[in-house]
Scaffold this motif. Structure first.
Motif, PDB file in Angstrom:
ATOM      1  N   UNK A 240       0.878  -1.180   0.075  1.00 22.04           N
ATOM      2  CA  UNK A 240      -0.012   0.056   0.011  1.00 22.04           C
ATOM      3  C   UNK A 240       0.797   1.154  -0.058  1.00 22.04           C
ATOM      4  N   UNK A 241       2.038   1.367   0.697  1.00 23.34           N
ATOM      5  CA  UNK A 241       2.821   2.364   0.683  1.00 23.34           C
ATOM      6  C   UNK A 241       3.340   2.660  -0.645  1.00 23.34           C
ATOM      7  N   UNK A 242       3.716   1.505  -1.169  1.00 26.53           N
ATOM      8  CA  UNK A 242       4.728   1.603  -2.562  1.00 26.53           C
ATOM      9  C   UNK A 242       3.489   2.002  -3.404  1.00 26.53           C
TER      10      UNK A 242
ATOM     11  N   UNK B 195       1.399   6.653  -6.974  1.00 31.94           N
ATOM     12  CA  UNK B 195       0.214   7.414  -7.723  1.00 31.94           C
ATOM     13  C   UNK B 195      -0.297   8.330  -6.259  1.00 31.94           C
ATOM     14  N   UNK B 196       0.034   9.562  -6.608  1.00 37.73           N
ATOM     15  CA  UNK B 196      -0.427  10.806  -5.578  1.00 37.73           C
ATOM     16  C   UNK B 196      -1.772  11.066  -5.429  1.00 37.73           C
ATOM     17  N   UNK B 197      -2.571  10.458  -6.342  1.00 36.19           N
ATOM     18  CA  UNK B 197      -4.051  10.257  -6.007  1.00 36.19           C
ATOM     19  C   UNK B 197      -4.633   9.534  -5.000  1.00 36.19           C
ATOM     20  N   UNK B 198      -3.841   8.539  -4.450  1.00 37.73           N
ATOM     21  CA  UNK B 198      -4.249   7.635  -3.810  1.00 37.73           C
ATOM     22  C   UNK B 198      -3.932   8.409  -2.101  1.00 37.73           C
ATOM     23  N   UNK B 199      -5.237   7.908  -1.237  1.00 37.29           N
ATOM     24  CA  UNK B 199      -5.049   8.580   0.218  1.00 37.29           C
ATOM     25  C   UNK B 199      -4.433   7.482   1.022  1.00 37.29           C
ATOM     26  N   UNK B 200      -3.160   7.723   1.390  1.00 33.33           N
ATOM     27  CA  UNK B 200      -2.496   6.552   2.156  1.00 33.33           C
ATOM     28  C   UNK B 200      -3.073   6.321   3.667  1.00 33.33           C
ATOM     29  N   UNK B 201      -3.177   5.085   4.082  1.00 34.66           N
ATOM     30  CA  UNK B 201      -3.695   4.849   5.580  1.00 34.66           C
ATOM     31  C   UNK B 201      -2.453   5.020   6.392  1.00 34.66           C
TER      32      UNK B 201
END
Length: 233
Positions: free
Chosen positions: A91-93, A98-104
């Motif tokens: 998930x971190x990778x 993809x900077x549009x993804x919201x990291x947990x």
């Protein structure tokens, strides 16, 4: 990975031991959760590349200031733990690609080193306390309780010694010097009274005092605790 050791048993079976080395300021009573997670990731990958081998692991904590060290041993790969940590890494990778993804995000022991802590969602509202921080808080509470008891013991010892020496005494033994004497009363400024009666002078003589960070750690009383106390009584 810091170190890994390969063994061959007499029956021909192989064993690989993974050793994670941590330099620290003071040896913790238990290894931090982030240390354990790192070790599980390493053991998991070692097992993937060495099927049929027995995999074990340990964490060696070394205090470089005092030279003290402690090994936390007895770890072995766990499929569920490795899967959770592997998915977290994936998930971190993906978020980095993809900077549009919201990291947990979640809080942890290394948050004080993060330049993005200010405004981090993990620190919004009431923050969930990581296990490693809870361990530190528990240690703090235990030491604080010992400090309070030590202060009471010191006060009692001082009273007992002064009952012998009085307020004017000087004596010595082979390796102890004992002196008691009165300290003359002094004077101090009542800042509140000065501000109330002479506000102009107060404004002229006041100076800024540096602030500090206050830390409050308290045990939360649950409903079960009073009942348990009554039963014990």
């Amino acid at each position: 990975m810091d170190f890994h050791f390969r063994f061959r048993r007499e029956d021909g079976r192989g064993r690989i031991h993974v050793l994670e080395l941590k330099s620290t300021d003071g040896i913790p009573g238990e290894p931090y959760g982030s240390w354990i997670n790192q070790l599980h990731v390493q053991m998991g990958f070692v097992r993937l590349h060495n099927p049929g081998w027995e995999i074990t692991g340990s964490i060696l904590a070394v205090d470089l200031n005092s030279g003290a060290w402690q090994e936390f041993n007895g770890y072995a790969p766990q499929d569920l733990v490795f899967e959770v940590l592997l998915n977290k890494g994936i998930h971190i990778w993906e978020c980095l690609q993809d900077e549009t993804l919201a990291p947990v995000v979640e809080s942890g022991l290394l948050c004080d080193h993060c330049p993005y802590r200010l405004g981090c969602p993990a620190f919004g509202g009431e923050v969930a306390i990581p296990n490693e921080i809870l361990l530190l808080a528990e240690s703090y509470l235990r030491l604080y309780a010992r400090k309070a008891q030590a202060d009471r013991d010191l006060k009692k010892l001082k009273e007992d010694i002064l009952s012998f020496t009085g307020s004017a005494f000087r004596g010595a033994a082979e390796d102890v010097l004992l002196a008691a004497y009165d300290v003359a009363p002094g004077e101090m400024i009542d800042a509140g009274l000065l501000k109330e009666r002479y506000p102009e002078i107060y404004e002229e003589v006041k100076k800024e005092k540096a602030g500090f960070t206050r830390l409050d750690i308290k045990r939360v009383k649950t409903q079960a605790q009073p009942n348990a106390a009554r039963q014990a009584a």
